[in-house]
Design an enzyme around this catalytic site. Structure first.
Site, PDB file in Angstrom:
ATOM      1  N   ARG A  17       0.729  -1.184   0.006  1.00  0.00           N
ATOM      2  CA  ARG A  17       0.050  -0.068  -0.041  1.00  0.00           C
ATOM      3  C   ARG A  17       0.655   1.293  -0.126  1.00  0.00           C
ATOM      4  NH1 ARG A  17      -4.157   2.197   4.766  1.00  0.00           N
ATOM      5  NH2 ARG A  17      -2.586   3.615   5.332  1.00  0.00           N
ATOM      6  N   TYR A  42      -2.765  11.982   6.672  1.00  0.00           N
ATOM      7  CA  TYR A  42      -3.210  10.560   6.868  1.00  0.00           C
ATOM      8  C   TYR A  42      -2.338   9.216   6.265  1.00  0.00           C
ATOM      9  CZ  TYR A  42      -5.330   5.885   5.918  1.00  0.00           C
ATOM     10  OH  TYR A  42      -5.280   4.511   5.994  1.00  0.00           O
ATOM     11  N   ASP A  89      -5.257   3.892  -0.070  1.00  0.00           N
ATOM     12  CA  ASP A  89      -6.415   3.992   0.805  1.00  0.00           C
ATOM     13  C   ASP A  89      -6.670   5.612   0.544  1.00  0.00           C
ATOM     14  OD1 ASP A  89      -8.050   4.058   2.823  1.00  0.00           O
ATOM     15  OD2 ASP A  89      -6.924   3.254   4.431  1.00  0.00           O
ATOM     16  N   HIS A 135      -9.349   6.840   2.302  1.00  0.00           N
ATOM     17  CA  HIS A 135      -9.821   7.006   3.813  1.00  0.00           C
ATOM     18  C   HIS A 135     -11.008   8.010   3.735  1.00  0.00           C
ATOM     19  CE1 HIS A 135      -8.835   6.662   8.108  1.00  0.00           C
ATOM     20  NE2 HIS A 135      -8.248   5.434   7.555  1.00  0.00           N
ATOM     21  N   GLU A 140      -9.068   1.997  -2.068  1.00  0.00           N
ATOM     22  CA  GLU A 140      -9.805   1.770  -0.554  1.00  0.00           C
ATOM     23  C   GLU A 140     -10.562   2.953  -0.117  1.00  0.00           C
ATOM     24  OE1 GLU A 140      -7.236   0.296   2.372  1.00  0.00           O
ATOM     25  OE2 GLU A 140      -8.786   0.632   3.794  1.00  0.00           O
ATOM     26  N   GLU A 191     -14.029  -1.582   5.921  1.00  0.00           N
ATOM     27  CA  GLU A 191     -13.163  -1.781   7.523  1.00  0.00           C
ATOM     28  C   GLU A 191     -14.239  -1.185   8.547  1.00  0.00           C
ATOM     29  OE1 GLU A 191      -9.597   0.450   6.768  1.00  0.00           O
ATOM     30  OE2 GLU A 191     -10.123   1.924   8.051  1.00  0.00           O
ATOM     31  N   ARG A 220     -13.822  -5.374   2.831  1.00  0.00           N
ATOM     32  CA  ARG A 220     -12.830  -5.259   4.138  1.00  0.00           C
ATOM     33  C   ARG A 220     -13.376  -5.560   5.436  1.00  0.00           C
ATOM     34  NH1 ARG A 220      -8.206  -3.480   3.990  1.00  0.00           N
ATOM     35  NH2 ARG A 220      -8.383  -2.024   5.469  1.00  0.00           N
ATOM     36  N   GLU A 278      -4.628  -7.382   4.782  1.00  0.00           N
ATOM     37  CA  GLU A 278      -3.868  -6.325   5.135  1.00  0.00           C
ATOM     38  C   GLU A 278      -3.047  -6.674   6.550  1.00  0.00           C
ATOM     39  OE1 GLU A 278      -5.923  -2.573   6.810  1.00  0.00           O
ATOM     40  OE2 GLU A 278      -4.013  -1.732   6.897  1.00  0.00           O
ATOM     41  N   TRP A 331     -12.210  11.752   8.121  1.00  0.00           N
ATOM     42  CA  TRP A 331     -10.770  11.465   8.424  1.00  0.00           C
ATOM     43  C   TRP A 331     -10.276  10.184   7.822  1.00  0.00           C
ATOM     44  CZ3 TRP A 331      -8.609   7.354  11.170  1.00  0.00           C
ATOM     45  CH2 TRP A 331      -6.962   7.199  11.306  1.00  0.00           C
TER      46      TRP A 331
HETATM   47  C1  GCO Z   1      -6.270   1.014   7.289  1.00  0.00           C
HETATM   48  C2  GCO Z   1      -7.130   1.930   8.012  1.00  0.00           C
HETATM   49  C3  GCO Z   1      -6.512   2.149   9.301  1.00  0.00           C
HETATM   50  C4  GCO Z   1      -7.495   2.820  10.145  1.00  0.00           C
HETATM   51  C5  GCO Z   1      -7.455   2.556  11.559  1.00  0.00           C
HETATM   52  C6  GCO Z   1      -8.686   3.097  12.608  1.00  0.00           C
HETATM   53  O1  GCO Z   1      -6.699   0.765   5.906  1.00  0.00           O
HETATM   54  O2  GCO Z   1      -5.453   0.060   7.790  1.00  0.00           O
HETATM   55  O3  GCO Z   1      -7.735   2.654   7.250  1.00  0.00           O
HETATM   56  O4  GCO Z   1      -5.067   2.907   9.566  1.00  0.00           O
HETATM   57  O5  GCO Z   1      -7.494   4.259  10.067  1.00  0.00           O
HETATM   58  O6  GCO Z   1      -7.585   1.181  11.632  1.00  0.00           O
HETATM   59  O7  GCO Z   1      -8.759   2.591  13.620  1.00  0.00           O
HETATM   60 MG    MG Z   2      -8.345   1.788   5.519  1.00  0.00          MG
END
Ligand code: GCO
Ligand code: MG
Length: 403
Positions: A148, A160, A211, A213, A237, A263, A284, A340, A403
């Site tokens: 990644r 981030y 990602d 996010h 992602e 996630e 995810r 991951e 975020w």
């Molecule tokens: C990822 C994530 C993490 C999250 C975190 C939140 O893809 O690994 O987005 O970094 O931000 O797990 O608790």
């Molecule tokens: Mg993520």
């Protein structure tokens, strides 16, 4: 039958916070489950200790499905991250117990291995493109087949995915949420350059992931997908927030870049429409936040009908217990895609001794009975819980953003 006589909850901080459930049976057999919900740890600890553990005492630990249904339907208040993380912890612990009683690793109880190992992706981050590429080259040298890529956005003080420590990225970094700054326009310019540089440096025999996010609108995500297509991303992602799932229809109209999401999903109902409408390629959802092995198998079975594959979340806030459970699941599920893998620190690994391991870009849960992971409660007691929040994100004008 192994009768449940006790269950203990440990909240510990070996480098970061973790909540762990240990279920104890009358014959002395124990099972562990991860109950960590990043930044909201004590809510799950209370849910378990105050409301779940009293209902477990005296039950037959072998009745995994019945206990799952009992906790899900019986609470009346269904779903939600706190509830589903608590149920997941019980579920993991019960699979661990069943494996120990059977004398088999959990993946054997799930139908046995359908692959030699679970391909994992590592995290290459850097404040600049060059730093990120340098980190990615290190991962490639260590045998990773999938990486990644996240890099700092020029002009932004913090971004981030860019860690303070190269190997142990830890976003939950402050006693109160720290504040990050975001510019979509700057971000959309830098990511294609990052991928171009990565293909030049790493070649084409490695999968590259990214990602977002949850930070883009659907049409911006469509643009990013198009711009990355020449570099063949494995996935993009969380391109956009998933509350409005129709957004993924719009992204799909503009790009063939594979999409991953989920996630923060906690039940099959969060996944259902996206899967059935074939709006995503990877789901995810994870064992710890989506109801345990029992529920994740159900999600994966639905996804399999639509050629959607798994790509389970595996950041550092998922403890080694969740990682072990994810690997037993991944080794045995037909439509596994990728897992991951963010390495835990040595402190974390010492508190959670485990049988799983990494070799040649893949992870294997090992062949210890049960989940093959435990918690050293004495060592855990030496690390005291301290609140640690995830950051928030604002636009340059101060608007609070995803975020
Ligand atoms: C990822 C994530 C993490 C999250 C975190 C939140 O893809 O690994 O987005 O970094 O931000 O797990 O608790
Ligand atoms: Mg993520």
């Amino acid at each position: 039958m192994p009768k449940i006589v006790d269950a203990r909850i440990t909240v510990t901080r070996p480098g970061r916070n973790f909540v762990t459930l240990k279920v104890i049976c009358d014959d002395g057999t124990t099972g562990v489950g991860d109950a960590t919900l990043n930044g909201r740890e004590l809510a799950v600890a209370s849910y378990l200790g105050d409301h779940v553990v009293p209902c477990l005492i005296g039950r037959d630990a072998h009745r995994i499905e019945d206990i799952w249904q009992y906790l899900y339907k019986g609470a009346y208040w269904r779903r939600g991250p706190v509830t589903m993380t608590a149920i997941a912890a019980v579920d993991m612990a019960l699979w661990d117990i069943k494996g120990k009683v059977a004398g088999l690793p959990v993946y054997q109880l799930l139908g046995g291995a359908v692959r030699e190992g679970c391909t994992v992706y590592g995290h290459a981050n850097g404040t600049s493109i060059n730093d990120t590429i340098a980190a990615a080259l290190e991962y490639q040298a260590q045998g990773y087949k999938a990486i990644r890529l996240q890099c700092g956005v020029p002009g932004m003080a913090s971004t981030y995915g860019v860690s303070k420590d190269r190997y142990f990225y830890e976003p939950a970094d402050a006693a109160l949420p720290s504040e990050n700054m975001w510019s979509t326009a700057r971000y959309l310019r830098v990511v294609p350059d990052l991928f171009k540089a990565a293909r030049e440096a790493l070649g084409w025999d490695v999968h590259l992931l990214h990602d977002v996010h949850h930070r883009l609108t659907p049409i911006e995500a469509g643009r990013l997908g198009r711009d990355l297509e020449p570099y063949r991303p494995f996935w993009i992602e969380d391109a956009t927030p998933a509350e409005n799932q129709d957004a993924f229809r719009l992204i799909r109209q503009h790009t063939t870049a594979p999409l991953a999401v989920g996630e923060i999903f906690n039940s099959i109902w969060d996944c259902k429409d996206l899967i059935e409408n074939q709006l995503i390629d990877y789901i995810r959802a994870t064992v710890v936040h989506a109801g345990g092995i029992t529920h994740l198998r159900r999600i994966a079975a639905l996804a399999d009908l639509y050629q959607v594959r798994t790509g389970c979340h595996g950041a550092t806030d998922l403890s080694p217990v969740a990682m072990a459970a994810a690997l037993h699941f991944g080794l045995s599920v037909p439509n596994f895609g990728i897992q991951e893998y963010m390495r835990h620190t040595a402190e974390t690994d010492a508190v959670f001794p485990h049988a799983y391991g990494f070799a040649d870009g893949m992870m294997h849960p090992g062949d210890a009975v049960g989940l093959g992971v435990d918690i050293d409660e004495d060592l855990a007691a030496q690390y005291t819980y301290r609140p640690a929040y995830l950051p928030v994100n604002r636009l340059e004008d101060g608007t609070l953003w995803s975020w």
